[in-house]
Enzyme design. Sequence first.
Site, short mmCIF file in Angstrom:
data_model
loop_
_atom_site.label_atom_id
_atom_site.label_comp_id
_atom_site.label_asym_id
_atom_site.label_seq_id
_atom_site.Cartn_x
_atom_site.Cartn_y
_atom_site.Cartn_z
CG ASP A 19 -1.92 1.01 1.36
OD1 ASP A 19 -2.29 1.59 0.32
OD2 ASP A 19 -2.39 1.28 2.50
CG ASP A 51 -8.25 4.62 0.38
OD1 ASP A 51 -8.13 3.37 0.45
OD2 ASP A 51 -7.43 5.41 0.85
CD GLU A 110 -0.24 5.58 -3.74
OE1 GLU A 110 0.22 5.79 -2.59
OE2 GLU A 110 -0.93 4.60 -4.02
O1 MIG Z 1 -3.69 6.00 4.73
O2 MIG Z 1 -3.44 0.72 5.71
O3 MIG Z 1 -5.92 2.19 0.51
O4 MIG Z 1 -6.89 -0.02 1.86
O5 MIG Z 1 -6.76 0.03 4.66
C1 MIG Z 1 -4.47 4.85 4.69
C2 MIG Z 1 -4.59 1.46 5.94
C3 MIG Z 1 -3.60 3.66 4.40
C4 MIG Z 1 -4.89 2.99 2.50
C5 MIG Z 1 -5.39 1.81 1.74
C6 MIG Z 1 -6.41 1.09 2.57
C7 MIG Z 1 -5.78 0.66 3.87
C8 MIG Z 1 -5.23 1.87 4.63
N1 MIG Z 1 -4.29 2.59 3.77
#
Ligand code: MIG
Length: 849
Positions: free
Chosen positions: A423, A506, A426
């Site tokens: 995650d 999200d 980016e």
């Molecule tokens: O700033 O890890 O898209 O699926 O549950 C949020 C916590 C960070 C974003 C992801 C989401 C995940 C969440 N993450």
Amino acid sequence: MNGLRFGRVAVLFVLGCVMSVPGLSAQSATGEKGDLISLNRATSAAALPNGLELRDGEARVQITALREDVLRIRVSKTGKMPEDASWAVLPGSRTSSVATAYRAEASKAGFRTKALQVSVDRATLAVTISDGSGGVLLQDARPVEFHGDHFRVYKRMPAEEHYFGLGDKTGPLDRRGGAYEMWNTDQYRFQESSDPLYKAIPFFVADNAGRSYGLFLDNTWRTSFDFGKEDSEAYSFGADGGPIDYYFIYGPKPKQVMEGYAWLTGLTPLPPQWSLGFQQSRYSYMTEARAREVADRMRADRIPCDALYLDIDFQDRNAPFTVNQQAFPKFPEFIQELKEKHFKLVLITDLHIADRANQGYAPYDTGIAGDHFVKNPDGSVFVGKVWPGPSVFPDFTRKESRVWWGTLYKDFYEDGAAGFWNDMNEPSVFETPTKTMPLDVVHRIDEPGFVARTARHAEIHNVYGMENSRGTYEGLLALKPNQRPFVLTRATYAGGQRYASTWTGDNSSSWNHLRMSTPMLLNLGLSGFSMAGDDIGGYAGSSTQDLLTKWIEVGEFNPIYRDHTEKFTADQEPWVGGPEVEAVRRKYIEDRYRLMPYLYTLAEENSRTGVPMMRPLFLEFPDATADKHPLDLDAANEFMLGPDLLIAPAPYPEAPDSYAVTFPPVGWYDYWTGAKVAASAREAVAVSTGAALGVGALQSVTIKPEVNVLPVFVRAGSILPFAPLVESTQEKPDGPLTLKVYPGEGCAGSLYQDDGISFAYKEKDFLRVKYSCESTGDGLRLHVGAREGSFQPWWNRVEVTIFGWNVAPGKITYGGEAIANSRFDEAMHSLTILLPERPEGGELEVAGR
Ligand code: MIG
């Protein structure tokens, strides 16, 4: 001012300007973008063995053929071609070439391949690409423009051409009329107009009345695409920096474009079969006890499920590769326990490494020791704030750093965690205006095929997430060479399908987001990412019961089927809301598991051909849609899963209004009942045409939306494999393989099976069977092909159900032997026959009466 400037260029272009901008290399860098330079006259043209090269003063344009149907176009303003290296394009494809026939005249220069013709107007430098018979496919609308490091390329936009792809963009399926940026961005709670989003996939498919091509701009900087927003007769693409280096991939069928793009940027590896099962996640299951409770409830309630996810709270103060010992005191034992219950555990492992020196935090210590982190321009390690607080960032554009990253998975992977979730890559950085690293942060490229050099973040940003997922994928493969890795990534670039599955980020728990999801997933599939899903039930906000039910219904037919929600939202597991809604959700999840042989066969096809599992209608019926605007199909949110299933969710399921389902012109059966659509007994289907659907124009039926029903149809002429119900893909199905035969034109089907987890299939340890059927007067012949491969099937009998069958059968034989076991269901118009499994296959002959 812009308008004037563009106006002038357009005029010069039309006149075939004789005043090409002089002294291209001597342009002054005034203003941020610099002076406008446009390439608008060929001062010379010369043959290359595989194409041609043109000059406009110092500027160079190279057009080469990589295959008969794939061209590459490179343009350099200075005459010096940029480094010939790519994160996306496979080296073997990039260096592939075919001989071309060059032809030069006073006014034109060009070449031919077996499939394409290229012609450049010497007076304007306008490039035209045509098919073998001269039909124009792509044509410059204006000269290529440079403003300092920026560039822009303009192409004519025919009135009937439509555009698809560009990764995870919102909005309608068709990109025409829109403008999009490619800059990987953490768009929490993105909405319908949010852009850019998480991924940069600068590739699109153009479809013009069934004639398609693909265009891939291999540029990792911030790029942009405009399909007629600035100019209704031209589309354009450009970047803030980096090379003009784009590929033209000819169809003419859109599936051929998909195959060409996969040839260029790589295929998705065959996924582990469990990743096609139902997956349950949330931010976060906070303790071992809670995670166990969810797993146990799945089994107790008999909701099939393959995977459970742990989000960031399982870690020690959010530091990747740690475990919160209070919440998960016996982590390895817990993983084993889940394994025994047939759950695969997927762990989040964000890329940001906590900046924790001298605390015994190995990822930081070994990363510093190996010099693996991204640097500031002054040479110090860049520190940004993310979930663990101050964090440092691996330099994934260095092979050595990716290898180091991969080693961080050792403990979790050996303890039995099955998959990993990348995650925030980016990368997302908190408390900065840009939400990411400063553009001048320094990456080091140290990579086979690249010149070793440093690069600013502006160049690397869009590939950073892909290289993160690549480090994970390759690391897992190094740790367990005979296990298919599962990586779920949020950010990526073109070619990232080689390393990871993905999801749309999200989204929100709203009907609008459920609706938006279908075109997003379809476009991801067209952008190389077949293995894609969304947060079922929605991420931000709490889902209503009806919304969750409908989302679980639609999700059954998406490649990745994962329920996930944000922290502090209402629980969103399938049982939430009570037994009545749970029963509906269970029905769809169960059906997903029965359908698994078909799904897995599609995943295998995708891994061989690049054709996505989830498909817009025009991919399957390119000719049928020639007279029908693809937007008309898109409006109804219809999609295909593979070649045979048509899924037709209500575009506005929250409203009671009826809606029309458009059918491509072949016959259709109701998936749930097997009834011919035109003769369906289901009340929900009111036939508007009156006649049975047959070959001809597109037809439609009107459907009244119901919360508990998802309309799904089967193409006449298909043979679909089904398995007995299991609670997870790790359970061996007990019972016969079911083949459902839907007679019709070109009746065929196939089945692929293997152990679902290892690479043994590469050594022929798989099973493939091809089926076909034809009508024999009032009877039917089903051809079961011989089994290919050495994989031993779990079934020893095959149950064949033939739909659209109206009479008690006469003689039935299989491989010449009489078959006594059959059941004719007059009400359902079906005939079911039980056959022995025969490795050599054979003909099933069913006589009518
Ligand atoms: O700033 O890890 O898209 O699926 O549950 C949020 C916590 C960070 C974003 C992801 C989401 C995940 C969440 N993450």
